[in-house]
Design a protein around this motif. Structure first.
Motif, mmCIF file in Angstrom:
data_model
loop_
_atom_site.group_PDB
_atom_site.id
_atom_site.type_symbol
_atom_site.label_atom_id
_atom_site.label_comp_id
_atom_site.label_asym_id
_atom_site.label_seq_id
_atom_site.Cartn_x
_atom_site.Cartn_y
_atom_site.Cartn_z
ATOM 1 N N LYS A 1 -65.619 37.417 36.045
ATOM 2 C CA LYS A 1 -65.199 36.524 36.981
ATOM 3 C C LYS A 1 -64.820 35.279 36.508
ATOM 4 O O LYS A 1 -64.494 35.332 35.641
ATOM 5 C CB LYS A 1 -66.864 35.535 36.828
ATOM 6 C CG LYS A 1 -67.756 35.796 35.743
ATOM 7 C CD LYS A 1 -68.919 35.537 36.201
ATOM 8 C CE LYS A 1 -69.840 35.044 34.541
ATOM 9 N NZ LYS A 1 -70.522 36.593 34.245
ATOM 10 N N MET B 1 -62.740 32.383 35.971
ATOM 11 C CA MET B 1 -63.175 30.643 34.604
ATOM 12 C C MET B 1 -63.664 29.894 35.173
ATOM 13 O O MET B 1 -64.684 29.158 34.852
ATOM 14 C CB MET B 1 -62.562 31.194 33.556
ATOM 15 C CG MET B 1 -62.836 30.482 31.963
ATOM 16 S SD MET B 1 -64.335 31.681 31.431
ATOM 17 C CE MET B 1 -64.793 30.236 29.882
ATOM 18 N N THR C 1 -59.374 34.697 34.333
ATOM 19 C CA THR C 1 -60.729 35.350 34.705
ATOM 20 C C THR C 1 -61.344 34.537 33.273
ATOM 21 O O THR C 1 -60.431 34.334 32.024
ATOM 22 C CB THR C 1 -61.148 36.770 34.510
ATOM 23 O OG1 THR C 1 -60.359 37.127 33.738
ATOM 24 C CG2 THR C 1 -60.633 36.592 36.109
ATOM 25 N N ASN C 2 -62.734 35.183 33.146
ATOM 26 C CA ASN C 2 -63.097 34.623 31.486
ATOM 27 C C ASN C 2 -62.855 35.930 30.486
ATOM 28 O O ASN C 2 -61.819 35.332 28.889
ATOM 29 C CB ASN C 2 -64.915 35.121 31.545
ATOM 30 C CG ASN C 2 -64.971 36.750 32.077
ATOM 31 O OD1 ASN C 2 -64.041 36.613 32.630
ATOM 32 N ND2 ASN C 2 -66.123 37.090 32.341
ATOM 33 N N SER C 3 -62.014 36.920 31.060
ATOM 34 C CA SER C 3 -60.544 38.046 30.072
ATOM 35 C C SER C 3 -59.872 37.420 29.565
ATOM 36 O O SER C 3 -59.460 37.225 27.961
ATOM 37 C CB SER C 3 -60.667 39.068 30.376
ATOM 38 O OG SER C 3 -60.341 40.026 29.733
ATOM 39 N N PHE D 1 -59.822 34.782 29.816
ATOM 40 C CA PHE D 1 -59.273 32.949 28.693
ATOM 41 C C PHE D 1 -59.829 32.888 27.545
ATOM 42 O O PHE D 1 -59.221 32.515 26.454
ATOM 43 C CB PHE D 1 -61.010 32.171 29.262
ATOM 44 C CG PHE D 1 -61.226 31.172 28.627
ATOM 45 C CD1 PHE D 1 -60.690 29.511 28.905
ATOM 46 C CD2 PHE D 1 -62.424 30.627 27.741
ATOM 47 C CE1 PHE D 1 -60.902 28.958 28.341
ATOM 48 C CE2 PHE D 1 -62.782 29.582 27.160
ATOM 49 C CZ PHE D 1 -61.736 28.341 27.416
ATOM 50 N N TRP D 2 -60.555 33.864 27.302
ATOM 51 C CA TRP D 2 -60.678 34.496 25.296
ATOM 52 C C TRP D 2 -59.673 35.078 25.420
ATOM 53 O O TRP D 2 -59.259 34.796 23.664
ATOM 54 C CB TRP D 2 -61.876 35.573 25.640
ATOM 55 C CG TRP D 2 -63.422 34.575 25.971
ATOM 56 C CD1 TRP D 2 -64.253 34.342 27.144
ATOM 57 C CD2 TRP D 2 -63.488 33.506 24.909
ATOM 58 N NE1 TRP D 2 -64.772 33.394 26.353
ATOM 59 C CE2 TRP D 2 -65.092 32.953 25.568
ATOM 60 C CE3 TRP D 2 -63.541 33.301 23.271
ATOM 61 C CZ2 TRP D 2 -65.728 31.980 24.752
ATOM 62 C CZ3 TRP D 2 -64.689 32.554 22.916
ATOM 63 C CH2 TRP D 2 -65.199 32.102 23.483
ATOM 64 N N THR E 1 -71.720 33.557 23.900
ATOM 65 C CA THR E 1 -72.127 33.360 25.626
ATOM 66 C C THR E 1 -70.806 33.990 25.449
ATOM 67 O O THR E 1 -70.030 33.498 26.501
ATOM 68 C CB THR E 1 -72.415 32.297 25.864
ATOM 69 O OG1 THR E 1 -71.463 31.443 25.197
ATOM 70 C CG2 THR E 1 -73.434 32.081 25.509
ATOM 71 N N SER E 2 -69.580 34.187 24.562
ATOM 72 C CA SER E 2 -68.602 34.041 24.604
ATOM 73 C C SER E 2 -68.306 35.006 25.165
ATOM 74 O O SER E 2 -69.226 36.482 25.751
ATOM 75 C CB SER E 2 -67.576 34.737 23.274
ATOM 76 O OG SER E 2 -67.539 35.632 22.593
ATOM 77 N N PHE E 3 -67.185 36.140 25.589
ATOM 78 C CA PHE E 3 -66.510 37.352 26.156
ATOM 79 C C PHE E 3 -65.722 37.975 25.186
ATOM 80 O O PHE E 3 -64.670 37.541 25.184
ATOM 81 C CB PHE E 3 -65.528 37.255 27.159
ATOM 82 C CG PHE E 3 -65.206 38.706 28.525
ATOM 83 C CD1 PHE E 3 -66.250 39.121 29.387
ATOM 84 C CD2 PHE E 3 -64.455 38.499 27.757
ATOM 85 C CE1 PHE E 3 -65.927 40.285 29.994
ATOM 86 C CE2 PHE E 3 -63.948 40.141 29.297
ATOM 87 C CZ PHE E 3 -65.145 40.408 29.874
ATOM 88 N N THR F 1 -62.886 40.433 24.775
ATOM 89 C CA THR F 1 -62.463 41.477 25.443
ATOM 90 C C THR F 1 -62.134 43.113 25.383
ATOM 91 O O THR F 1 -61.671 43.607 25.771
ATOM 92 C CB THR F 1 -60.824 40.156 25.256
ATOM 93 O OG1 THR F 1 -60.270 40.626 23.864
ATOM 94 C CG2 THR F 1 -60.716 39.127 26.306
#
Lengths: 183, 252
Positions: free
Chosen positions: B24, B26, B38-40, B42-43, B117-119, B121
């Motif tokens: 989703k 970020m 996205t969260n992906s 971002f990480w 709570t992290s994502f 990748t």
């Protein structure tokens, strides 16, 4: 784990109305371009950072460290060799000094022996001279003693003859004593 | 976590272990376009920051006697460098930055994924397939560039009896093309499975009688995942080295 395949029609709704995943989010192709794009960006950035900055720097640090260690080891090696050479020189000096000391002692001993021998020889000659002198003196004394005995004997004979009242020439008596002594 | 386990409509225990893998935006809502952070994404950017912090900022003093972070950077450097030297050979060290990039990205992404709570990748096939395909294409192209048609000797097992060789060639060919599939699914599958299992245990924690066991199980799984995070990065890297060896020295 729901694993029903996701076809193109519902791919747009990878997430249901409750916000939960439909099937495996990993198979939602709608998100693939975004993921792949960011992955490529990430990999390129990491590659550039690593190959341009980080890896050459670490390689240089490691090489420098290895160089430092090597030079330190070789310096230690040199110092060790120097210490060994110094020790050998010290040992040699010690041996030389000992040999020299022995030489000096030997020479001194020889010199002393020589002096001693000379002194003994001198003393021996002196003793021999003294002995010869003494022997000569004794021989003289003995000779003079014999002469005295002869004289005494002649005088005694003359006196004895006179005492007996025999009238005789003194020279005859002496001659008679002489002949008796020689006989 | 517990609130996610009970479905508001059902009332019973409903697990959504796969929800953590949903991609989703970020920042804010909306559709996911090509450039949306996205969260992906971002990480992944966080992974870049961590790698730069470790490998560049951590080594900035260039100390002969290393600091703690420089020591870790040197450890990673030596680990991958030695792996390439041992597995692929001394002539392969020119590909060291490439393999180091793969290793650092995977190991960092795996460990960042372990932060609650992290994502993660690397739990997505889109990511691992690209990584594996990059290796596969590099190895294949490099094999033909370096050895020409001699690279096909990889499939012709000259040590086997002659009648067996065509059969083995077909098997070798299939196994060669399955490589990127196994290479990518191994990594994503391991990471995804671990995270999903932890989430399932977390769902059970909603029932208070089971909760202590569940929390213990989560702790145990987390320990295992720390191991998996490193081992999968290691496996991916060493397989890359093995494939690269085939490209450089195709004769068995």
């Amino acid at each position: 784990m729901a694993t029903e395949p996701i076809n193109e029609e519902i791919a747009g709704t990878c997430v249901d109305s409750y916000g939960s995943a439909v099937g495996m989010p990993q198979l939602c192709f709608e998100w693939f371009p975004n993921q792949i794009l960011w992955l490529v960006i990430t990999l390129v950035v990491i590659f550039l950072v690593l190959s341009r900055i980080a890896l050459p720097r670490i390689a240089a640090v490691l090489a420098e460290r290895q160089g430092t260690i090597d030079s330190d080891i070789s310096a230690a090696e040199t110092l060790k060799l120097q210490a060994e050479a110094a020790e050998a020189a010290y040992q040699k000096a010690l041996t030389d000094a000992r040999a020299q000391a022995q030489g000096i002692a030997k020479e001194t001993r020889a010199a002393i022996q020589k002096d001693l021998d000379a002194a003994i020889e001198k003393a021996d000659t002196e003793i021999a001279a003294k002995t010869a002198q003494s022997e000569k003196a004794i021989a003289d004394i003995r000779a003079s003693a014999l002469d005295s005995v002869e004289i005494v004997a002649k005088e005694a004979a003359v006196d004895l003859v006179q005492a007996l009242g025999i009238n005789a020439n003194d020279a005859d008596i002496v001659a008679a004593v002489d002949s008796q002594l020689k006989g | 976590m517990a609130t996610e386990a009970t479905d508001a409509t059902g009332g019973g225990l409903v697990f959504h272990p796969m929800d953590q893998f949903i991609i989703k935006p970020m920042f804010g809502d909306g559709d996911i376009g090509l450039f949306t952070i996205t969260n992906s994404a971002f990480w992944m950017i966080l992974a870049i920051i961590v790698i730069v912090a470790l490998m560049v900022v951590g080594t900035r003093s260039r100390a002969i006697v290393p600091t703690r972070s420089q020591s870790v950077a040197e450890l990673a450097y030596g680990f991958v460098y030695k792996m390439i030297e041992d597995v692929t050979g001394k002539d392969a060290v020119v590909y060291f930055p490439y393999i180091m990039t793969l290793f650092m990205f995977i190991v960092t992404a795996n460990f960042l994924g372990l932060i609650p709570t992290s994502f993660t990748t690397t739990s997505h096939f889109a990511v691992t397939i690209i990584l594996a395909l990059a290796v596969f294409l590099t190895v294949t192209i490099l094999g033909f560039v370096k050895n020409g048609a001699g690279f096909l000797g990889l499939f012709w097992v000259s040590s086997a009896p002659l009648p067996l060789r065509p059969v083995l060639a077909i098997i070798e060919l299939i196994s060669y093309f399955v490589r990127p599939v196994s290479h990518s699914i191994r990594l994503a599958g391991n990471v995804m499975a671990g995270h999903a299992v932890i989430k399932v245990f977390a769902g059970f924690a909603a029932i208070w009688t089971i909760a202590p066991v569940s929390v213990l199980a989560i702790a145990a799984m987390y320990g295992l995942e720390i191991l998996v995070a490193f081992i999968q990065a290691y496996v991916f890297t060493i397989l890359t080295c093995v494939y690269l060896k085939d490209a450089l020295h195709p004769h068995h």
